[in-house]
Design an enzyme around this catalytic site. Sequence first.
Site, PDB file in Angstrom:
ATOM      1  N   ASP A 274     -41.772 -14.254   9.818  1.00  0.00           N
ATOM      2  CA  ASP A 274     -42.005 -12.271  10.542  1.00  0.00           C
ATOM      3  C   ASP A 274     -40.735 -12.106   9.297  1.00  0.00           C
ATOM      4  O   ASP A 274     -39.667 -12.723   9.611  1.00  0.00           O
ATOM      5  CB  ASP A 274     -41.943 -12.852  11.551  1.00  0.00           C
ATOM      6  CG  ASP A 274     -42.239 -11.339  12.420  1.00  0.00           C
ATOM      7  OD1 ASP A 274     -41.483  -9.737  11.024  1.00  0.00           O
ATOM      8  OD2 ASP A 274     -42.744 -10.694  12.942  1.00  0.00           O
ATOM      9  N   HIS A 275     -41.616 -11.561   8.347  1.00  0.00           N
ATOM     10  CA  HIS A 275     -40.016 -11.028   7.129  1.00  0.00           C
ATOM     11  C   HIS A 275     -39.222  -9.652   7.612  1.00  0.00           C
ATOM     12  O   HIS A 275     -38.239  -9.507   6.709  1.00  0.00           O
ATOM     13  CB  HIS A 275     -41.001 -10.940   6.042  1.00  0.00           C
ATOM     14  CG  HIS A 275     -41.891  -9.082   6.017  1.00  0.00           C
ATOM     15  ND1 HIS A 275     -43.098  -9.228   6.610  1.00  0.00           N
ATOM     16  CD2 HIS A 275     -41.749  -8.116   5.084  1.00  0.00           C
ATOM     17  CE1 HIS A 275     -43.550  -7.809   6.106  1.00  0.00           C
ATOM     18  NE2 HIS A 275     -42.579  -6.836   5.682  1.00  0.00           N
TER      19      HIS A 275
ATOM     20  N   ASP B 244     -57.497 -29.843  -3.040  1.00  0.00           N
ATOM     21  CA  ASP B 244     -58.144 -29.615  -2.519  1.00  0.00           C
ATOM     22  C   ASP B 244     -57.626 -29.439  -0.338  1.00  0.00           C
ATOM     23  O   ASP B 244     -58.017 -30.584  -0.512  1.00  0.00           O
ATOM     24  CB  ASP B 244     -59.408 -30.046  -2.520  1.00  0.00           C
ATOM     25  CG  ASP B 244     -60.113 -29.677  -1.155  1.00  0.00           C
ATOM     26  OD1 ASP B 244     -59.730 -28.632  -0.981  1.00  0.00           O
ATOM     27  OD2 ASP B 244     -61.837 -29.560  -1.675  1.00  0.00           O
TER      28      ASP B 244
ATOM     29  N   LYS C  11     -34.983  -8.566   7.318  1.00  0.00           N
ATOM     30  CA  LYS C  11     -34.452  -7.208   7.062  1.00  0.00           C
ATOM     31  C   LYS C  11     -33.196  -7.158   6.868  1.00  0.00           C
ATOM     32  O   LYS C  11     -32.654  -7.006   8.439  1.00  0.00           O
ATOM     33  CB  LYS C  11     -35.287  -6.113   7.345  1.00  0.00           C
ATOM     34  CG  LYS C  11     -36.683  -6.508   6.619  1.00  0.00           C
ATOM     35  CD  LYS C  11     -37.311  -5.070   7.338  1.00  0.00           C
ATOM     36  CE  LYS C  11     -38.472  -5.313   6.298  1.00  0.00           C
ATOM     37  NZ  LYS C  11     -39.454  -4.550   5.098  1.00  0.00           N
TER      38      LYS C  11
ATOM     39  N   GLY D  37     -50.534 -17.769  -5.266  1.00  0.00           N
ATOM     40  CA  GLY D  37     -50.907 -16.975  -4.695  1.00  0.00           C
ATOM     41  C   GLY D  37     -49.951 -15.452  -5.386  1.00  0.00           C
ATOM     42  O   GLY D  37     -48.847 -15.550  -5.798  1.00  0.00           O
TER      43      GLY D  37
ATOM     44  N   LYS E   7     -43.224   6.080   4.529  1.00  0.00           N
ATOM     45  CA  LYS E   7     -42.863   5.051   4.403  1.00  0.00           C
ATOM     46  C   LYS E   7     -41.423   5.023   5.217  1.00  0.00           C
ATOM     47  O   LYS E   7     -40.391   5.082   4.258  1.00  0.00           O
ATOM     48  CB  LYS E   7     -43.424   4.558   2.804  1.00  0.00           C
ATOM     49  CG  LYS E   7     -42.624   2.792   3.263  1.00  0.00           C
ATOM     50  CD  LYS E   7     -43.420   1.806   3.218  1.00  0.00           C
ATOM     51  CE  LYS E   7     -42.960   0.142   3.733  1.00  0.00           C
ATOM     52  NZ  LYS E   7     -43.593  -0.427   4.874  1.00  0.00           N
TER      53      LYS E   7
ATOM     54  N   LYS F 263     -48.248 -15.418   7.965  1.00  0.00           N
ATOM     55  CA  LYS F 263     -48.876 -15.077   9.575  1.00  0.00           C
ATOM     56  C   LYS F 263     -50.073 -14.920   8.208  1.00  0.00           C
ATOM     57  O   LYS F 263     -49.947 -14.530   7.441  1.00  0.00           O
ATOM     58  CB  LYS F 263     -48.307 -13.736   9.706  1.00  0.00           C
ATOM     59  CG  LYS F 263     -47.913 -12.383   8.426  1.00  0.00           C
ATOM     60  CD  LYS F 263     -47.541 -11.226   9.182  1.00  0.00           C
ATOM     61  CE  LYS F 263     -49.428 -10.688   8.840  1.00  0.00           C
ATOM     62  NZ  LYS F 263     -49.159  -8.869   8.883  1.00  0.00           N
TER      63      LYS F 263
ATOM     64  N   HIS G  47     -43.998  -8.275  14.294  1.00  0.00           N
ATOM     65  CA  HIS G  47     -43.064  -7.139  13.383  1.00  0.00           C
ATOM     66  C   HIS G  47     -42.565  -6.323  14.751  1.00  0.00           C
ATOM     67  O   HIS G  47     -41.282  -6.728  15.000  1.00  0.00           O
ATOM     68  CB  HIS G  47     -42.913  -6.349  12.757  1.00  0.00           C
ATOM     69  CG  HIS G  47     -44.154  -7.242  11.495  1.00  0.00           C
ATOM     70  ND1 HIS G  47     -43.239  -8.105  11.058  1.00  0.00           N
ATOM     71  CD2 HIS G  47     -45.041  -6.406  10.730  1.00  0.00           C
ATOM     72  CE1 HIS G  47     -44.895  -8.493   9.857  1.00  0.00           C
ATOM     73  NE2 HIS G  47     -44.779  -7.294   9.219  1.00  0.00           N
TER      74      HIS G  47
ATOM     75  N   ARG H  47     -56.060 -24.855  -5.630  1.00  0.00           N
ATOM     76  CA  ARG H  47     -57.026 -25.270  -6.251  1.00  0.00           C
ATOM     77  C   ARG H  47     -57.548 -25.500  -7.578  1.00  0.00           C
ATOM     78  O   ARG H  47     -57.438 -26.295  -8.251  1.00  0.00           O
ATOM     79  CB  ARG H  47     -58.707 -24.677  -5.309  1.00  0.00           C
ATOM     80  CG  ARG H  47     -59.150 -25.417  -4.288  1.00  0.00           C
ATOM     81  CD  ARG H  47     -60.373 -23.773  -3.998  1.00  0.00           C
ATOM     82  NE  ARG H  47     -60.499 -24.538  -2.289  1.00  0.00           N
ATOM     83  CZ  ARG H  47     -61.858 -24.802  -1.953  1.00  0.00           C
ATOM     84  NH1 ARG H  47     -62.548 -24.999  -3.373  1.00  0.00           N
ATOM     85  NH2 ARG H  47     -62.007 -24.857  -0.941  1.00  0.00           N
TER      86      ARG H  47
ATOM     87  N   ASP I 163     -51.397  -6.408  13.117  1.00  0.00           N
ATOM     88  CA  ASP I 163     -51.356  -6.777  11.823  1.00  0.00           C
ATOM     89  C   ASP I 163     -49.966  -5.896  11.957  1.00  0.00           C
ATOM     90  O   ASP I 163     -48.577  -7.077  11.536  1.00  0.00           O
ATOM     91  CB  ASP I 163     -51.752  -6.085  11.054  1.00  0.00           C
ATOM     92  CG  ASP I 163     -51.170  -6.638   9.478  1.00  0.00           C
ATOM     93  OD1 ASP I 163     -50.947  -7.088   9.073  1.00  0.00           O
ATOM     94  OD2 ASP I 163     -50.920  -5.110   9.017  1.00  0.00           O
TER      95      ASP I 163
HETATM   96  C1  BG6 Z   1     -47.180  -6.988   6.520  1.00  0.00           C
HETATM   97  C2  BG6 Z   1     -48.466  -6.221   7.288  1.00  0.00           C
HETATM   98  O1  BG6 Z   1     -47.240  -7.415   7.457  1.00  0.00           O
HETATM   99  O2  BG6 Z   1     -46.238  -5.533   6.256  1.00  0.00           O
HETATM  100  C3  BG6 Z   1     -48.712  -5.086   6.019  1.00  0.00           C
HETATM  101  O3  BG6 Z   1     -49.533  -7.627   7.201  1.00  0.00           O
HETATM  102  C4  BG6 Z   1     -47.587  -4.160   5.579  1.00  0.00           C
HETATM  103  O4  BG6 Z   1     -50.061  -4.773   6.291  1.00  0.00           O
HETATM  104  C5  BG6 Z   1     -46.458  -4.900   5.548  1.00  0.00           C
HETATM  105  O5  BG6 Z   1     -48.470  -3.493   4.588  1.00  0.00           O
HETATM  106  C6  BG6 Z   1     -45.224  -3.859   5.684  1.00  0.00           C
HETATM  107  O6  BG6 Z   1     -43.987  -4.398   5.776  1.00  0.00           O
HETATM  108  P1  BG6 Z   1     -42.485  -3.729   4.533  1.00  0.00           P
HETATM  109  O7  BG6 Z   1     -41.959  -4.508   4.378  1.00  0.00           O
HETATM  110  O8  BG6 Z   1     -43.027  -3.139   3.441  1.00  0.00           O
HETATM  111  O9  BG6 Z   1     -42.452  -2.565   6.150  1.00  0.00           O
END
Ligand code: BG6
Length: 484
Positions: A173-174, A79, A178, A7, A337, A144, A236, A38, A231
């Site tokens: 939870d990324h 599978d 950070k 993926g 951003k 997630k 987060h 798969r 989301d």
């Molecule tokens: C993800 C969401 O968990 O976090 C996305 O599914 C979002 O929609 C992303 O864009 C944002 O992460 P970051 O690290 O770019 O702020």
Amino acid sequence: MFFGGTGDLAYRKLYPSLFNLYKKGNLRTHFAVLGTSRQTMTDDKFRAAIKKSLADSGNRADSKEASDFISHFYYQAHDVTDTAHYSVLKDAAEKLDKKYKLQGNRIFYLSMAPQFFGTIAQDLKTQGLMSTNKDAFNRLVIEKPFGRDYDSAKQLNDALSKSFEEEQIFRIDHYLGKEMIQNIEALRFGNTLVESLWNNRYIDNIQVTLSEKLGVEERASYYDNSGALRDMVQNHIMQIVSLLAMEQPVAFTDTDIRAEKVKALRSLRVYNVADAATNFVRGQYGAIDNQPDYRHEDNVPHDSTTETFVAGKLLFDNYRWSGTPFYVRTGKMLADKFTRVDVVFKKPLVDIFAFPQSQSTPLAANVLTIFVEPHAGFSLQLNAKTADAGFQTEPIKLDYMVDAAKSAETPEPYERLLHDVLKGDGTNFSSWPEVSYAWKFVDQIRRVWDLQEPQFPNYTPHSMGPAAAEELIQRDHREWIYRL
Ligand code: BG6
């Protein structure tokens, strides 16, 4: 073992992160990576894809180091819904275990459609893929989303718990990987100056902003079923808020930290219908120039009521925070951003500089800002005397920004989190009680929203969201610290 091993996430983030760990010596000889999906593919073809993933992430993929690393990768088509297939995986894993002397230690990383998480976890156990060596570890890593409401999350958790104990489950939870999110604990518990003021006596409100500049891009089919609340807020934002709100843990260990986060989330007020309706607002972006509005993005229904923006007020009913709201907001297609936390302190009770003939501007609130991204740092706004003759005050800032060279060395979230999984450290993962309290809170907002037809679109791209987000905070005679 990576499920969803071919993926996008695996190629873009997971394998390059593993390579960084390898370069730093956190992985050496006793490891093997078994990718599955798969697709049918040979080991060689898989390795070529790994090489490309390393090159795409800025590595010298033709170095000896890279090829040594890549030689640990193997592939097995699989599978996940076919129980019989697991015996093939089991044989492959056992062979690799012997070859690399892994002593039975296994990590299963599920990076694929969440509807398969439960089945996979179950089959891993029933089909004997989990190591039975009592000195070895079995760890399950899950991407997630963890459910889409409390009930589905509970169902998923019950399914996982049949095979794995809570301490063996690492829910990613990324944001917890950070740098500056991890720094919240250092800032709070490493500084008397900060922690002694960290309560409702001195803090007026806390603002958490996760702002995104892009729209849904190619993820519309997932996103339209989710929306900003699920989301970004349920995971987060709730995680960030719990780190900001928790009490001091007894020690800096995963068990103690998680226990405090859970306690904080338990005291988060779950709104009744009326409060949910007033304390949370939503938005969906409109069109601008050549860009379509959300409803005309690819794969989005023209009558979609999915929110691409949410702002809300959170209240904790506990001794530390009673009366101090946490305002949160996040959205797509906003001005920029960035992620930041603004801690707004109360103004001095008496402004002694505001005597009638004074020309001083009224004292500003002290604000401690934690810049999470794109630049990492802190800023503290204080009032100071201007350098002129006479006596006037002005707000000044004490800034600390992590310099670019240091930032470039900072590990990416996935590198940190994978390293934590290898060490078995669950600090930066969401535990089930945290996830469940977060869902219970969010479900209540969702329930109210689902009863009302929103007036969408309601915000202009590249703004900071709909007017309702301004009204939400202005109603409390406050304003967002970050504004355009
Ligand atoms: C993800 C969401 O968990 O976090 C996305 O599914 C979002 O929609 C992303 O864009 C944002 O992460 P970051 O690290 O770019 O702020």
